[in-house]
Design an enzyme around this catalytic site. Sequence first.
Site, PDB file in Angstrom:
ATOM      1  CG  ASP A  31     -72.079  61.271 -19.724  1.00 44.46           C
ATOM      2  OD1 ASP A  31     -70.833  61.324 -19.724  1.00 44.46           O
ATOM      3  OD2 ASP A  31     -72.712  60.208 -19.655  1.00 44.46           O
ATOM      4  CB  SER A 124     -72.974  46.780  -8.581  1.00 44.10           C
ATOM      5  OG  SER A 124     -72.373  45.586  -9.000  1.00 44.10           O
ATOM      6  CE1 TYR A 148     -68.638  50.365  -9.894  1.00 37.36           C
ATOM      7  CE2 TYR A 148     -68.787  47.997  -9.498  1.00 37.36           C
ATOM      8  CZ  TYR A 148     -69.325  49.161 -10.010  1.00 37.36           C
ATOM      9  OH  TYR A 148     -70.553  49.137 -10.621  1.00 37.36           O
ATOM     10  CE  LYS A 152     -71.845  51.794  -8.620  1.00 36.41           C
ATOM     11  NZ  LYS A 152     -72.530  52.953  -9.183  1.00 36.41           N
ATOM     12  CG  LEU A 199     -68.269  35.784 -20.855  1.00 33.54           C
ATOM     13  CD1 LEU A 199     -66.931  35.081 -21.067  1.00 33.54           C
ATOM     14  CD2 LEU A 199     -69.264  34.850 -20.162  1.00 33.54           C
ATOM     15  NE  ARG A 230     -69.734  36.339 -12.117  1.00 27.06           N
ATOM     16  CZ  ARG A 230     -69.007  35.353 -11.577  1.00 27.06           C
ATOM     17  NH1 ARG A 230     -69.547  34.157 -11.368  1.00 27.06           N
ATOM     18  NH2 ARG A 230     -67.750  35.557 -11.236  1.00 27.06           N
ATOM     19  N   PRO A 292     -58.300  35.851 -10.205  1.00 24.73           N
ATOM     20  CG  PRO A 292     -56.141  36.571  -9.674  1.00 24.73           C
ATOM     21  CD  PRO A 292     -57.041  36.274 -10.833  1.00 24.73           C
TER      22      PRO A 292
HETATM   23  P1  NAD Z   1     -70.623  53.742 -18.499  1.00 26.06           P
HETATM   24  O1  NAD Z   1     -69.211  54.057 -18.156  1.00 26.06           O
HETATM   25  O2  NAD Z   1     -70.924  53.287 -19.868  1.00 26.06           O
HETATM   26  O3  NAD Z   1     -71.547  55.021 -18.185  1.00 26.06           O
HETATM   27  C1  NAD Z   1     -71.279  55.922 -17.161  1.00 26.06           C
HETATM   28  C2  NAD Z   1     -71.431  57.321 -17.739  1.00 26.06           C
HETATM   29  O4  NAD Z   1     -71.170  58.283 -16.710  1.00 26.06           O
HETATM   30  C3  NAD Z   1     -70.417  57.607 -18.855  1.00 26.06           C
HETATM   31  O5  NAD Z   1     -71.096  58.179 -19.960  1.00 26.06           O
HETATM   32  C4  NAD Z   1     -69.427  58.589 -18.235  1.00 26.06           C
HETATM   33  O6  NAD Z   1     -68.909  59.479 -19.194  1.00 26.06           O
HETATM   34  C5  NAD Z   1     -70.296  59.277 -17.201  1.00 26.06           C
HETATM   35  N1  NAD Z   1     -69.581  59.794 -16.026  1.00 26.06           N
HETATM   36  C6  NAD Z   1     -68.662  59.160 -15.265  1.00 26.06           C
HETATM   37  N2  NAD Z   1     -68.271  59.941 -14.253  1.00 26.06           N
HETATM   38  C7  NAD Z   1     -68.979  61.091 -14.359  1.00 26.06           C
HETATM   39  C8  NAD Z   1     -69.020  62.290 -13.609  1.00 26.06           C
HETATM   40  N3  NAD Z   1     -68.255  62.457 -12.533  1.00 26.06           N
HETATM   41  N4  NAD Z   1     -69.863  63.268 -14.003  1.00 26.06           N
HETATM   42  C9  NAD Z   1     -70.634  63.122 -15.111  1.00 26.06           C
HETATM   43  N5  NAD Z   1     -70.630  62.005 -15.868  1.00 26.06           N
HETATM   44  C10 NAD Z   1     -69.811  61.007 -15.486  1.00 26.06           C
HETATM   45  O7  NAD Z   1     -71.147  52.696 -17.419  1.00 26.06           O
HETATM   46  P2  NAD Z   1     -72.492  51.876 -17.389  1.00 26.06           P
HETATM   47  O8  NAD Z   1     -72.167  50.441 -17.633  1.00 26.06           O
HETATM   48  O9  NAD Z   1     -73.523  52.526 -18.207  1.00 26.06           O
HETATM   49  O10 NAD Z   1     -72.853  52.001 -15.852  1.00 26.06           O
HETATM   50  C11 NAD Z   1     -73.784  52.956 -15.369  1.00 26.06           C
HETATM   51  C12 NAD Z   1     -73.893  52.818 -13.855  1.00 26.06           C
HETATM   52  O11 NAD Z   1     -74.304  51.498 -13.546  1.00 26.06           O
HETATM   53  C13 NAD Z   1     -72.573  53.049 -13.119  1.00 26.06           C
HETATM   54  O12 NAD Z   1     -72.845  53.727 -11.929  1.00 26.06           O
HETATM   55  C14 NAD Z   1     -72.092  51.640 -12.835  1.00 26.06           C
HETATM   56  O13 NAD Z   1     -71.287  51.575 -11.699  1.00 26.06           O
HETATM   57  C15 NAD Z   1     -73.413  50.919 -12.609  1.00 26.06           C
HETATM   58  N6  NAD Z   1     -73.323  49.466 -12.845  1.00 26.06           N
HETATM   59  C16 NAD Z   1     -72.885  49.017 -14.062  1.00 26.06           C
HETATM   60  C17 NAD Z   1     -72.775  47.646 -14.282  1.00 26.06           C
HETATM   61  C18 NAD Z   1     -72.291  47.116 -15.607  1.00 26.06           C
HETATM   62  O14 NAD Z   1     -71.958  45.939 -15.680  1.00 26.06           O
HETATM   63  N7  NAD Z   1     -72.237  47.894 -16.674  1.00 26.06           N
HETATM   64  C19 NAD Z   1     -73.115  46.740 -13.276  1.00 26.06           C
HETATM   65  C20 NAD Z   1     -73.578  47.237 -12.067  1.00 26.06           C
HETATM   66  C21 NAD Z   1     -73.677  48.616 -11.861  1.00 26.06           C
HETATM   67  C1  UD1 Z   2     -67.584  41.871 -13.081  1.00 28.54           C
HETATM   68  C2  UD1 Z   2     -67.216  42.777 -11.929  1.00 28.54           C
HETATM   69  C3  UD1 Z   2     -68.467  43.245 -11.225  1.00 28.54           C
HETATM   70  C4  UD1 Z   2     -69.446  43.887 -12.199  1.00 28.54           C
HETATM   71  C5  UD1 Z   2     -69.754  42.860 -13.302  1.00 28.54           C
HETATM   72  C6  UD1 Z   2     -70.721  43.373 -14.336  1.00 28.54           C
HETATM   73  C7  UD1 Z   2     -65.056  41.900 -11.188  1.00 28.54           C
HETATM   74  C8  UD1 Z   2     -64.327  41.209 -10.083  1.00 28.54           C
HETATM   75  N1  UD1 Z   2     -66.373  42.045 -11.004  1.00 28.54           N
HETATM   76  O1  UD1 Z   2     -68.166  40.738 -12.541  1.00 28.54           O
HETATM   77  O2  UD1 Z   2     -68.157  44.186 -10.223  1.00 28.54           O
HETATM   78  O3  UD1 Z   2     -70.644  44.251 -11.513  1.00 28.54           O
HETATM   79  O4  UD1 Z   2     -68.516  42.505 -13.937  1.00 28.54           O
HETATM   80  O5  UD1 Z   2     -70.143  44.395 -15.078  1.00 28.54           O
HETATM   81  O6  UD1 Z   2     -64.496  42.321 -12.164  1.00 28.54           O
HETATM   82  N2  UD1 Z   2     -64.797  35.349 -17.847  1.00 28.54           N
HETATM   83  C9  UD1 Z   2     -63.958  34.525 -18.564  1.00 28.54           C
HETATM   84  N3  UD1 Z   2     -63.140  35.086 -19.491  1.00 28.54           N
HETATM   85  C10 UD1 Z   2     -63.109  36.424 -19.741  1.00 28.54           C
HETATM   86  C11 UD1 Z   2     -63.990  37.270 -19.003  1.00 28.54           C
HETATM   87  C12 UD1 Z   2     -64.805  36.704 -18.048  1.00 28.54           C
HETATM   88  O7  UD1 Z   2     -63.956  33.313 -18.362  1.00 28.54           O
HETATM   89  O8  UD1 Z   2     -62.330  36.883 -20.583  1.00 28.54           O
HETATM   90  C13 UD1 Z   2     -65.717  34.747 -16.859  1.00 28.54           C
HETATM   91  C14 UD1 Z   2     -65.494  35.219 -15.422  1.00 28.54           C
HETATM   92  O9  UD1 Z   2     -64.546  34.436 -14.770  1.00 28.54           O
HETATM   93  C15 UD1 Z   2     -66.914  35.062 -14.852  1.00 28.54           C
HETATM   94  C16 UD1 Z   2     -67.827  35.349 -16.047  1.00 28.54           C
HETATM   95  O10 UD1 Z   2     -67.021  35.147 -17.204  1.00 28.54           O
HETATM   96  O11 UD1 Z   2     -67.137  33.729 -14.441  1.00 28.54           O
HETATM   97  C17 UD1 Z   2     -68.372  36.766 -16.066  1.00 28.54           C
HETATM   98  O12 UD1 Z   2     -67.288  37.689 -15.933  1.00 28.54           O
HETATM   99  P1  UD1 Z   2     -67.510  39.267 -16.032  1.00 28.54           P
HETATM  100  O13 UD1 Z   2     -68.256  39.599 -17.265  1.00 28.54           O
HETATM  101  O14 UD1 Z   2     -66.174  39.898 -15.835  1.00 28.54           O
HETATM  102  O15 UD1 Z   2     -68.487  39.617 -14.820  1.00 28.54           O
HETATM  103  P2  UD1 Z   2     -68.343  39.342 -13.238  1.00 28.54           P
HETATM  104  O16 UD1 Z   2     -67.174  38.498 -12.948  1.00 28.54           O
HETATM  105  O17 UD1 Z   2     -69.656  38.856 -12.756  1.00 28.54           O
END
Ligand code: NAD
Ligand code: UD1
Length: 333
Positions: A31, A124, A148, A152, A199, A230, A292
């Site tokens: 990391d 994702s 983003y 993916k 959220l 969601r 949006p």
């Molecule tokens: P996070 O930011 O908490 O974790 C990502 C980790 O990767 C961090 O510790 C960061 O320091 C490290 N990192 C980033 N770029 C790097 C690089 N170039 N080299 C080495 N380390 C690097 O995010 P997360 O929520 O744990 O997400 C993990 C994965 O899951 C990501 O690929 C993210 O896109 C994917 N994902 C997350 C969500 C979500 O809602 N959290 C949803 C769908 C997909």
């Molecule tokens: C977002 C990301 C998505 C990612 C996902 C999980 C965008 C456009 N999409 O999606 O790529 O995979 O998070 O990390 O950002 N909401 C409120 N008030 C707030 C925050 C959110 O009403 O302050 C509502 C949103 O409108 C939505 C729901 O809560 O209906 C969930 O929002 P959020 O947690 O941001 O997730 P996603 O929109 O699903």
Amino acid sequence: MLILVTGGAGYIGSHAVVELMLAGYDVVVLDNLSNSHGETLQNIGRIVGQEVVFTHGDVRDESLLTALFEQYSFDAVMHFAGLKAVGESVSQPLRYYENNVAGSLTLLRVMDKFNVRQFVFSSSATVYGNPAVVPVPESSPISTTNPYGASKAMVEGILRDLSHSDPEWRIAILRYFNPVGAHPSGLIGEHANGVPNNLMPYIAQVAAGQREYLSVFGSDYATVDGTGVRDYIHVVDLVIGHLRALEFIGQSKGILTCNLGTGQGYSVLQMLKAFELATGHKVPYRLVDRRPGDVDSYYADPAYAEEVLGWRAERSIVQMCQDSWRWQQVLIH
Ligand code: NAD
Ligand code: UD1
């Protein structure tokens, strides 16, 4: 089995390292700590009762990766490292493609060179864009609306091409819905920087009195109460899905693409009420305009994951709220 976990200090990766180590796997974390803290690795060690092997470095650094693969005989890689903020990806597309696409390419190239061909990839549900049908099956068309999501979808495409070119690869593409919650120990969770976009961390900060109220984005959607729906999934359930996927690819060559969600949608107001009930804390809110780019409703069709992995999410919405709240209190102190 020795697993390289990239991004293992991050939110989801750290929970994966815990479950892997508890299941008896040996783990090396790579990391660059760009969105995480070294302290997380110590806390993982406290949960599992064993120190975590850690290399501070970047997945884009080919010479570092080469040295790492020379040092260790990895059996598989779980690739969590990457950037994940949708809004930031719109303003900094090159940084996102560089980290998420070029980073994955470098890693795959080194894996190929060292004959390590088991790969679990964090994708994702964002790759579905605004899905035509819910619950969303894996066969839904790919449609992305921001860099983003596009990053993916690109890596998914690269992995499909790789699998077709060389049937020795064993690849799992896991499409996450909305991961929430934290480890029940209260030792690891999500470190959201600045004002949370998502959220659940926002609700937790309002309940803690750090923010005045939640802005509910949109109350005129065609949903149960007009607010967005969601599929929230507990992060521990999510990472257990990764262990099942690792076992699956250990048994079968080729490429697996699988949703990781609960199959159950909750609206913003349902989440808010659930959080109030689970924690006993009030969450004031205001209904405001839609955000949006948001879609009205999406949740997973989890049937394929159950069929091929024998996995389904088990943790309830109450556990998701309680664990988020416990972690929020740790963050404050
Ligand atoms: P996070 O930011 O908490 O974790 C990502 C980790 O990767 C961090 O510790 C960061 O320091 C490290 N990192 C980033 N770029 C790097 C690089 N170039 N080299 C080495 N380390 C690097 O995010 P997360 O929520 O744990 O997400 C993990 C994965 O899951 C990501 O690929 C993210 O896109 C994917 N994902 C997350 C969500 C979500 O809602 N959290 C949803 C769908 C997909
Ligand atoms: C977002 C990301 C998505 C990612 C996902 C999980 C965008 C456009 N999409 O999606 O790529 O995979 O998070 O990390 O950002 N909401 C409120 N008030 C707030 C925050 C959110 O009403 O302050 C509502 C949103 O409108 C939505 C729901 O809560 O209906 C969930 O929002 P959020 O947690 O941001 O997730 P996603 O929109 O699903």
